[in-house]
Design an enzyme around this catalytic site. Sequence first.
Site, PDB file in Angstrom:
ATOM      1  CE  LYS A   4      -0.679   3.213   4.843  1.00 13.84           C
ATOM      2  NZ  LYS A   4       0.255   3.125   6.427  1.00 13.84           N
TER       3      LYS A   4
ATOM      4  CG  HIS B 160      -5.910   1.566   5.380  1.00  6.44           C
ATOM      5  ND1 HIS B 160      -5.504   2.755   5.819  1.00  6.44           N
ATOM      6  CD2 HIS B 160      -4.641   1.002   4.650  1.00  6.44           C
ATOM      7  CE1 HIS B 160      -3.795   2.166   6.747  1.00  6.44           C
ATOM      8  NE2 HIS B 160      -3.822   1.078   5.883  1.00  6.44           N
TER       9      HIS B 160
ATOM     10  CB  SER C  49       5.571  -1.898  12.317  1.00  8.20           C
ATOM     11  OG  SER C  49       4.825  -0.511  12.762  1.00  8.20           O
TER      12      SER C  49
ATOM     13  CD  GLU D 197      -3.527  -2.355   7.397  1.00  8.52           C
ATOM     14  OE1 GLU D 197      -2.371  -3.096   6.728  1.00  8.52           O
ATOM     15  OE2 GLU D 197      -4.337  -1.724   6.418  1.00  8.52           O
TER      16      GLU D 197
ATOM     17  N   GLY E 221       2.652   2.372  10.559  1.00  4.74           N
ATOM     18  CA  GLY E 221       3.336   3.016  10.654  1.00  4.74           C
ATOM     19  C   GLY E 221       3.720   3.637  12.123  1.00  4.74           C
TER      20      GLY E 221
ATOM     21  CD  GLU F 185      -3.023   5.667   6.700  1.00  4.89           C
ATOM     22  OE1 GLU F 185      -2.500   5.736   5.759  1.00  4.89           O
ATOM     23  OE2 GLU F 185      -2.131   5.119   7.462  1.00  4.89           O
TER      24      GLU F 185
ATOM     25  CG  ASN G 230      -1.669   1.159   1.868  1.00  2.00           C
ATOM     26  OD1 ASN G 230      -1.896   2.073   0.444  1.00  2.00           O
ATOM     27  ND2 ASN G 230      -2.367   1.650   2.826  1.00  2.00           N
TER      28      ASN G 230
HETATM   29  P1  PGA Z   1       3.220   0.559   7.697  1.00  2.00           P
HETATM   30  O1  PGA Z   1       1.689   0.591   7.251  1.00  2.00           O
HETATM   31  O2  PGA Z   1       3.426  -1.063   7.250  1.00  2.00           O
HETATM   32  O3  PGA Z   1       3.327   1.114   7.673  1.00  2.00           O
HETATM   33  O4  PGA Z   1       2.894   0.225   8.378  1.00  2.00           O
HETATM   34  C1  PGA Z   1       0.535  -1.061   6.801  1.00  2.00           C
HETATM   35  C2  PGA Z   1      -0.669  -0.041   6.423  1.00  2.00           C
HETATM   36  O5  PGA Z   1      -0.932   1.104   6.862  1.00  2.00           O
HETATM   37  O6  PGA Z   1      -1.149  -0.810   5.377  1.00  2.00           O
END
Ligand code: PGA
Length: 256
Positions: free
Chosen positions: A12, A96, A214, A168, A174, A98, A10
């Site tokens: 982003k 997601h 992560s 998630e 992140g 976010e 992803n």
């Molecule tokens: P990350 O994000 O691997 O940077 O923690 C995962 C995601 O948001 O799908």
Amino acid sequence: MTRKPIIAGNWKLNKTIQEAIELVTLLKRQVGDIQNVEIVVCPPYTALSSVSEILVDSDIKLGAQDVYWEEKGAFTGEVSPSLIKDAGAQVVIIGHSERRQFFHETDEGVNKKTKAVLKAGLAPIVCVGETLAEREADKTIRVIQDQLRGAFAHFSNGEMKEVAIAYEPVWAIGTGKVATPLQAGEVHDFIRKELSKSFGHEVAEGLRILYGGSVKPDNIARLMQEPDIDGALVGGASLDAAGFSEIVKSASIVTV
Ligand code: PGA
């Protein structure tokens, strides 16, 4: 039942068209011949069509990071499932955290988007996950249960079969704080059991449930050893060809 794992990147809000082309060209070279893992890259909308040209002769799949449920009309700024398909993508990430946190995505919206994506013949990856406050208040299972019920309300078994789910935990995205394999495994096991109640054992056993938050080259192998973890949705570590390739290769070795 054997489930082919998915490793999805992803990206982003990152990568210009040129940068996206460069990254996917490297990925094709480094992991393009891996067969036992389904590899997906999800660039921003603007790079979909250019990346799809690079991937025409490859098994690496292309995904979008979101979608709108209407097919066309006066919906400024939105992109429909058929436009995503037209740009060459086969997969769509939906719900997601976010999107939920910053753009008011609701379970009802996730439900409509997932239905629309299936209708267009695209493969949805539907995200669920609890916040840190919810985990600390011992509400993880309840939150996941509500998100699943909302996302898949009025789904047929046939529709459910085409879905992949990404668990998630919001506190792990992140932050560098990965859920322990046991913490993740426990929620994955719950998700499969819960969906088995609504859609039957066979559908639930076939569902791919990815972990996200992560994921890095040095933790993917251990995560994938959990029986109910069928791959990963990778954010930060998917922006670099070497790191993402290493994750795919580790997943491929664990899967053998
Ligand atoms: P990350 O994000 O691997 O940077 O923690 C995962 C995601 O948001 O799908």
